[in-house]
Design an enzyme around this catalytic site. Structure first.
Site, PDB file in Angstrom:
ATOM      1  N   VAL A  63      72.019  53.214  61.809  1.00 18.46           N
ATOM      2  CA  VAL A  63      71.779  51.773  61.983  1.00 18.46           C
ATOM      3  C   VAL A  63      73.072  50.957  62.030  1.00 18.46           C
ATOM      4  O   VAL A  63      73.063  49.808  62.463  1.00 18.46           O
ATOM      5  CB  VAL A  63      70.837  51.193  60.889  1.00 18.46           C
ATOM      6  N   SER A 141      64.650  44.474  47.445  1.00 20.60           N
ATOM      7  CA  SER A 141      64.560  45.161  46.152  1.00 20.60           C
ATOM      8  C   SER A 141      64.463  44.113  45.050  1.00 20.60           C
ATOM      9  O   SER A 141      64.938  42.980  45.231  1.00 20.60           O
ATOM     10  CB  SER A 141      65.825  46.004  45.932  1.00 20.60           C
ATOM     11  N   TYR A 154      75.110  46.343  46.528  1.00 23.69           N
ATOM     12  CA  TYR A 154      73.687  46.558  46.838  1.00 23.69           C
ATOM     13  C   TYR A 154      72.883  45.276  46.606  1.00 23.69           C
ATOM     14  O   TYR A 154      72.053  44.879  47.447  1.00 23.69           O
ATOM     15  CB  TYR A 154      73.174  47.698  45.958  1.00 23.69           C
ATOM     16  N   ALA A 155      73.116  44.606  45.469  1.00 26.65           N
ATOM     17  CA  ALA A 155      72.368  43.379  45.156  1.00 26.65           C
ATOM     18  C   ALA A 155      72.622  42.320  46.230  1.00 26.65           C
ATOM     19  O   ALA A 155      71.696  41.611  46.646  1.00 26.65           O
ATOM     20  CB  ALA A 155      72.765  42.849  43.783  1.00 26.65           C
ATOM     21  N   ALA A 156      73.881  42.234  46.689  1.00 28.15           N
ATOM     22  CA  ALA A 156      74.206  41.235  47.722  1.00 28.15           C
ATOM     23  C   ALA A 156      73.452  41.540  49.008  1.00 28.15           C
ATOM     24  O   ALA A 156      72.927  40.628  49.667  1.00 28.15           O
ATOM     25  CB  ALA A 156      75.713  41.217  47.981  1.00 28.15           C
ATOM     26  N   LYS A 158      70.586  43.181  49.304  1.00 32.11           N
ATOM     27  CA  LYS A 158      69.134  43.016  49.158  1.00 32.11           C
ATOM     28  C   LYS A 158      68.753  41.541  49.051  1.00 32.11           C
ATOM     29  O   LYS A 158      67.664  41.139  49.465  1.00 32.11           O
ATOM     30  CB  LYS A 158      68.624  43.834  47.965  1.00 32.11           C
ATOM     31  N   ILE A 187      61.574  53.205  42.351  1.00 29.86           N
ATOM     32  CA  ILE A 187      60.636  54.129  42.991  1.00 29.86           C
ATOM     33  C   ILE A 187      61.266  55.525  42.985  1.00 29.86           C
ATOM     34  O   ILE A 187      62.463  55.665  43.302  1.00 29.86           O
ATOM     35  CB  ILE A 187      60.369  53.687  44.460  1.00 29.86           C
TER      36      ILE A 187
HETATM   37  P1  NAD Z   1      66.227  57.531  50.237  1.00 31.65           P
HETATM   38  O1  NAD Z   1      67.658  57.776  49.905  1.00 31.65           O
HETATM   39  O2  NAD Z   1      65.201  58.490  49.746  1.00 31.65           O
HETATM   40  O3  NAD Z   1      66.046  57.364  51.812  1.00 31.65           O
HETATM   41  C1  NAD Z   1      66.890  56.556  52.570  1.00 31.65           C
HETATM   42  C2  NAD Z   1      66.944  57.107  53.974  1.00 31.65           C
HETATM   43  O4  NAD Z   1      67.827  56.264  54.740  1.00 31.65           O
HETATM   44  C3  NAD Z   1      67.533  58.523  54.049  1.00 31.65           C
HETATM   45  O5  NAD Z   1      66.691  59.352  54.820  1.00 31.65           O
HETATM   46  C4  NAD Z   1      68.879  58.324  54.724  1.00 31.65           C
HETATM   47  O6  NAD Z   1      69.305  59.418  55.505  1.00 31.65           O
HETATM   48  C5  NAD Z   1      68.611  57.095  55.568  1.00 31.65           C
HETATM   49  N1  NAD Z   1      69.850  56.418  55.950  1.00 31.65           N
HETATM   50  C6  NAD Z   1      70.944  56.200  55.189  1.00 31.65           C
HETATM   51  N2  NAD Z   1      71.907  55.614  55.913  1.00 31.65           N
HETATM   52  C7  NAD Z   1      71.405  55.443  57.166  1.00 31.65           C
HETATM   53  C8  NAD Z   1      71.938  54.901  58.365  1.00 31.65           C
HETATM   54  N3  NAD Z   1      73.182  54.438  58.424  1.00 31.65           N
HETATM   55  N4  NAD Z   1      71.146  54.876  59.458  1.00 31.65           N
HETATM   56  C9  NAD Z   1      69.883  55.388  59.429  1.00 31.65           C
HETATM   57  N5  NAD Z   1      69.343  55.922  58.311  1.00 31.65           N
HETATM   58  C10 NAD Z   1      70.095  55.954  57.197  1.00 31.65           C
HETATM   59  O7  NAD Z   1      65.931  56.051  49.693  1.00 31.65           O
HETATM   60  P2  NAD Z   1      64.557  55.286  49.387  1.00 31.65           P
HETATM   61  O8  NAD Z   1      64.433  55.158  47.940  1.00 31.65           O
HETATM   62  O9  NAD Z   1      63.458  55.877  50.185  1.00 31.65           O
HETATM   63  O10 NAD Z   1      64.930  53.835  49.931  1.00 31.65           O
HETATM   64  C11 NAD Z   1      64.421  53.284  51.127  1.00 31.65           C
HETATM   65  C12 NAD Z   1      64.718  51.791  51.121  1.00 31.65           C
HETATM   66  O11 NAD Z   1      64.057  51.165  50.025  1.00 31.65           O
HETATM   67  C13 NAD Z   1      66.201  51.458  50.966  1.00 31.65           C
HETATM   68  O12 NAD Z   1      66.520  50.324  51.751  1.00 31.65           O
HETATM   69  C14 NAD Z   1      66.313  51.111  49.504  1.00 31.65           C
HETATM   70  O13 NAD Z   1      67.399  50.263  49.238  1.00 31.65           O
HETATM   71  C15 NAD Z   1      64.988  50.433  49.261  1.00 31.65           C
HETATM   72  N6  NAD Z   1      64.598  50.424  47.854  1.00 31.65           N
HETATM   73  C16 NAD Z   1      64.433  51.588  47.174  1.00 31.65           C
HETATM   74  C17 NAD Z   1      64.099  51.531  45.822  1.00 31.65           C
HETATM   75  C18 NAD Z   1      63.914  52.769  44.981  1.00 31.65           C
HETATM   76  O14 NAD Z   1      63.863  52.646  43.751  1.00 31.65           O
HETATM   77  N7  NAD Z   1      63.794  53.967  45.558  1.00 31.65           N
HETATM   78  C19 NAD Z   1      63.917  50.296  45.203  1.00 31.65           C
HETATM   79  C20 NAD Z   1      64.079  49.141  45.942  1.00 31.65           C
HETATM   80  C21 NAD Z   1      64.419  49.216  47.273  1.00 31.65           C
END
Ligand code: NAD
Length: 246
Positions: A63, A141, A154-156, A158, A187
């Site tokens: 991305v 988040s 990260y906070a910035a 989100k 999660i």
């Molecule tokens: P995860 O690490 O399990 O999955 C993230 C995916 O994003 C991975 O498959 C990774 O390869 C892909 N990725 C990373 N950089 C990328 C890039 N440059 N281009 C394309 N894909 C890329 O994480 P998750 O927990 O499933 O998180 C998914 C989203 O939810 C994220 O944006 C995360 O910040 C947000 N989130 C997660 C939580 C949590 O507690 N798990 C909480 C709040 C928000």
């Protein structure tokens, strides 16, 4: 089958919440386009969905790379004629306290979590406006709402994603495109793999449901927001945290 025949592009779809969302959308009848930087996990995810009879295709797409994003979106538009739903899910962490955070850590998280969302949304938005409808869903988040120790970068991002959401909801709402954000609590996915068990225990204790969330519990919220059931929901940042912040 709330998403029957909807073309949904999901970034970061090879793992965690993105993969759970791809499964949920496929179960609800969508044509799912998975995009990620991890080719092997992507292939596994696509094969799993195809084996269940889902219409799913996978694209290696970073991305942060605008040319790659444009190329994938063009291929999807050529093949399917539209993108109905974009889930800007790809995200990373590079945690450190403010005094220790390097510029490289800061820049990388901004590039993926914030600029990546801008790239993907800009790449699909003209086609959505042209067809007079579309849904954009952004991964924020609770950390974007309340901050978190060790997560300046990260906070910035989100919080920034909430800014995107509210701005785009104003710009695109009149053109038939809804834009919303989801703010998950903690999660159980790989993104928590660097967090020590002691801290995870604290997170469970802070949540009024006394547990972490499951990726499927976020995926179901994305599916609702993507569907016509949420036809009047625009510009919200919906917290899904088991009451963590009460
Ligand atoms: P995860 O690490 O399990 O999955 C993230 C995916 O994003 C991975 O498959 C990774 O390869 C892909 N990725 C990373 N950089 C990328 C890039 N440059 N281009 C394309 N894909 C890329 O994480 P998750 O927990 O499933 O998180 C998914 C989203 O939810 C994220 O944006 C995360 O910040 C947000 N989130 C997660 C939580 C949590 O507690 N798990 C909480 C709040 C928000």
């Amino acid at each position: 089958m709330r998403l029957k025949d909807k073309v949904a592009l999901i970034t970061g779809a090879a793992n965690g919440i993105g993969l759970a969302t791809a499964r949920q959308f496929a179960n609800e009848g969508a044509i799912v386009v998975l995009a990620d930087v991890q080719p092997e996990a992507l292939e596994r995810a696509q094969a799993e969905l195809a084996a269940r009879g889902a219409r799913a295709e996978a694209h290696r797409m970073d991305v942060t790379d605008r040319a790659q994003v444009d190329a994938v979106v063009q291929r999807v538009l050529q093949r399917h004629g539209r993108v109905d739903v974009l889930v800007n899910n790809a995200g990373i962490t590079r945690d450190a306290r403010l005094q220790k955070m390097t510029e490289a850590q800061f820049d990388l998280v901004i590039d993926v979590n914030l600029k990546g969302v801008f790239h993907c949304t800009q790449a699909v938005v003209d086609s959505m406006v042209e067809q007079g409808r579309g849904v954009i869903l952004n991964a924020s988040s609770v950390v974007g709402l309340y901050g978190n120790f060790g997560q300046t970068n990260y906070a910035a991002t989100k919080a920034g994603v909430i800014g995107f959401t509210k701005t785009w909801a104003r710009e695109l709402g009149p053109k038939g495109v809804r834009v919303n954000a989801v703010c998950p609590g903690f999660i159980a996915t790989d993104i928590l793999s660097t967090i020590p068990e002691k801290v995870l225990e604290q997170m469970r204790g802070n949540c009024w449901m006394r547990r972490l969330g499951a990726p499927e519990e976020i995926a179901k919220v994305y599916a609702f927001l993507a569907s016509d059931e949420a036809s009047y929901v625009n510009g919200v940042a919906l917290e899904v945290s088991g009451g963590m912040t009460l």
